[in-house]
Write an enzyme that holds these catalytic residues in place. Structure first.
Site, mmCIF file in Angstrom:
data_model
loop_
_atom_site.group_PDB
_atom_site.id
_atom_site.type_symbol
_atom_site.label_atom_id
_atom_site.label_comp_id
_atom_site.label_asym_id
_atom_site.label_seq_id
_atom_site.Cartn_x
_atom_site.Cartn_y
_atom_site.Cartn_z
ATOM 1 C CG HIS A 297 55.682 37.328 104.614
ATOM 2 N ND1 HIS A 297 56.743 37.536 105.483
ATOM 3 C CD2 HIS A 297 56.226 37.206 103.374
ATOM 4 C CE1 HIS A 297 57.874 37.539 104.786
ATOM 5 N NE2 HIS A 297 57.595 37.339 103.504
ATOM 6 C CE LYS B 136 52.786 36.554 108.596
ATOM 7 N NZ LYS B 136 53.417 37.164 109.802
ATOM 8 C CE1 TYR C 18 58.506 34.865 108.789
ATOM 9 C CE2 TYR C 18 57.190 32.930 109.255
ATOM 10 C CZ TYR C 18 57.276 34.256 108.904
ATOM 11 O OH TYR C 18 56.140 34.997 108.672
ATOM 12 C CD GLU D 124 60.638 36.401 102.109
ATOM 13 O OE1 GLU D 124 59.642 36.967 101.592
ATOM 14 O OE2 GLU D 124 61.116 36.735 103.211
ATOM 15 C CG ASN E 75 51.932 39.848 111.771
ATOM 16 O OD1 ASN E 75 51.772 38.788 111.161
ATOM 17 N ND2 ASN E 75 53.124 40.357 112.016
HETATM 18 P P1 DAT Z 1 57.763 41.023 109.484
HETATM 19 O O1 DAT Z 1 56.684 39.964 109.308
HETATM 20 O O2 DAT Z 1 57.166 42.392 109.681
HETATM 21 O O3 DAT Z 1 58.780 41.007 108.376
HETATM 22 P P2 DAT Z 1 59.705 39.690 111.170
HETATM 23 O O4 DAT Z 1 60.312 39.179 109.918
HETATM 24 O O5 DAT Z 1 60.600 40.357 112.170
HETATM 25 O O6 DAT Z 1 58.533 40.710 110.845
HETATM 26 O O7 DAT Z 1 58.960 38.501 111.923
HETATM 27 C C1 DAT Z 1 58.256 37.524 111.200
HETATM 28 C C2 DAT Z 1 56.992 37.202 111.938
HETATM 29 O O8 DAT Z 1 57.300 36.658 113.211
HETATM 30 C C3 DAT Z 1 56.109 38.410 112.244
HETATM 31 O O9 DAT Z 1 55.302 38.782 111.153
HETATM 32 C C4 DAT Z 1 55.297 37.900 113.375
HETATM 33 C C5 DAT Z 1 56.289 37.033 114.123
HETATM 34 N N1 DAT Z 1 56.894 37.793 115.235
HETATM 35 C C6 DAT Z 1 57.852 38.758 115.130
HETATM 36 N N2 DAT Z 1 58.160 39.246 116.344
HETATM 37 C C7 DAT Z 1 57.388 38.575 117.230
HETATM 38 C C8 DAT Z 1 57.232 38.607 118.654
HETATM 39 N N3 DAT Z 1 57.955 39.444 119.401
HETATM 40 N N4 DAT Z 1 56.318 37.777 119.208
HETATM 41 C C9 DAT Z 1 55.610 36.924 118.468
HETATM 42 N N5 DAT Z 1 55.700 36.824 117.122
HETATM 43 C C10 DAT Z 1 56.576 37.633 116.518
HETATM 44 MG MG MG Z 2 60.244 39.591 107.890
#
Ligand code: DAT
Ligand code: MG
Length: 201
Positions: free
Chosen positions: A166, A60, A100, A177, A163
Site C-alpha cells: 500500500h 500487506k 479504507y 493515514e 497486490n
Molecule cells: P490502491 O491500493 O492502489 O490505492 P485502492 O485504494 O483503489 O487502490 O484500493 C485499495 C485496495 O483494495 C487495493 O490495493 C486492492 C483492493 N482492491 C481495489 N480494487 C479491487 C477489486 N476490484 N477487487 C478486489 N480488490 C480490490
Molecule cells: Mg488507495
C-alpha cells in the site's frame, strides 16, 4: 453530545497534534481543517511539496508471508528516501475500516478486510521530495495485471486482491493515514549524512 465530542477531539488535534480517539472522524474532513500544529505534511512557502514530504507505505499480509519486506524497504532506500517510522502489527478491523473508509461500499470490501487482517503487516512512513507521487509510481497500478514491470506490484504480484503493498495516493491521504497508524512520537526526525546527495533541500 456527539457534536460536543467531535469538536473536543478536533480541538485537541489542532492544538496537540495527537489525534487520539478522533482518528476515526478524520475521513472526509478537508485537509485544510486538519492542518494543525502537529501536521506531518510539510509544504514550503511556494506550496510545492518539500523534501520533508511524507507518505505511508505498508507491506500487506501477502508481502510479509512471501518475505518481501526487505526488498520493498530496499527499493525506497535505493531511491534515496528516508525511513522515519516503521512497525509490524496485526491490524484490527476497526483500524482498517478507517484506513479504507472510502471503499466501504465496494463489493470487494469484506474480502479486503478479511485479507488485510489475515496476518501481520509492516507499516512505514517514508520521507523525501515529492514522495507521495514517486512512491505511487514505484508501487504501480492497483491491478497488478496492469502494473508495469519494474514497479513493486508489476514485479511481485498478478492479482488485485493480493497486490503486496500500500502507498498513500495523495498528500492529504498520506497525512490522514500517517495520523491513523502512528503516534507523533513514533516518527523520528533525523538527518541523513548523504542528504545533499539525494536532494537540494
Ligand atoms: P490502491 O491500493 O492502489 O490505492 P485502492 O485504494 O483503489 O487502490 O484500493 C485499495 C485496495 O483494495 C487495493 O490495493 C486492492 C483492493 N482492491 C481495489 N480494487 C479491487 C477489486 N476490484 N477487487 C478486489 N480488490 C480490490
Ligand atoms: Mg488507495
Amino acid at each position: 453530545m456527539l457534536q460536543r465530542h467531535i469538536f473536543k477531539t478536533l480541538f485537541q488535534q489542532f492544538h496537540f497534534g495527537n489525534p487520539g480517539p478522533a482518528k476515526g472522524l478524520l475521513c472526509g474532513i478537508p485537509s485544510a481543517l486538519r492542518d494543525g500544529h502537529g501536521s506531518v505534511w510539510h509544504r514550503s512557502k511556494s506550496s510545492l511539496p518539500d523534501a520533508r514530504e511524507r507518505t505511508l507505505v505498508a507491506v500487506k499480509p501477502d508481502g510479509v508471508q512471501r518475505r518481501l519486506v526487505g526488498q520493498i524497504i530496499q527499493r525506497f532506500e535505493h531511491r534515496g528516501f528516508k525511513l522515519v517510522g516503521l512497525k509490524m502489527l496485526q491490524v484490527s478491523e476497526a483500524l482498517l475500516s478507517q484506513h479504507y473508509c472510502q471503499l466501504r461500499t465496494k463489493p470487494f470490501y469484506p474480502s479486503l478486510l478479511h485479507y488485510m487482517t489475515s496476518g501481520p503487516v509492516v507499516v512505514m512512513v517514508w520521507e523525501g521530495h515529492n514522495i507521495v507521487q514517486v512512491s505511487r509510481t514505484m508501487v504501480g497500478h492497483t491491478n497488478p495485471a496492469e502494473a508495469q514491470a519494474g514497479t513493486i506490484r508489476g514485479d511481485f504480484s498478478f492479482h488485485v486482491s493480493r497486490n503486496v503493498v500500500h502507498a498513500s495516493d495523495s498528500p492529504e491521504g498520506a497525512q490522514r493515514e500517517i495520523q491513523l497508524w502512528f503516534e507523533g512520537e513514533d516518527l523520528l526526525n533525523w538527518d541523513c549524512c548523504d542528504q545533499s546527495s539525494t536532494s537540494e533541500a
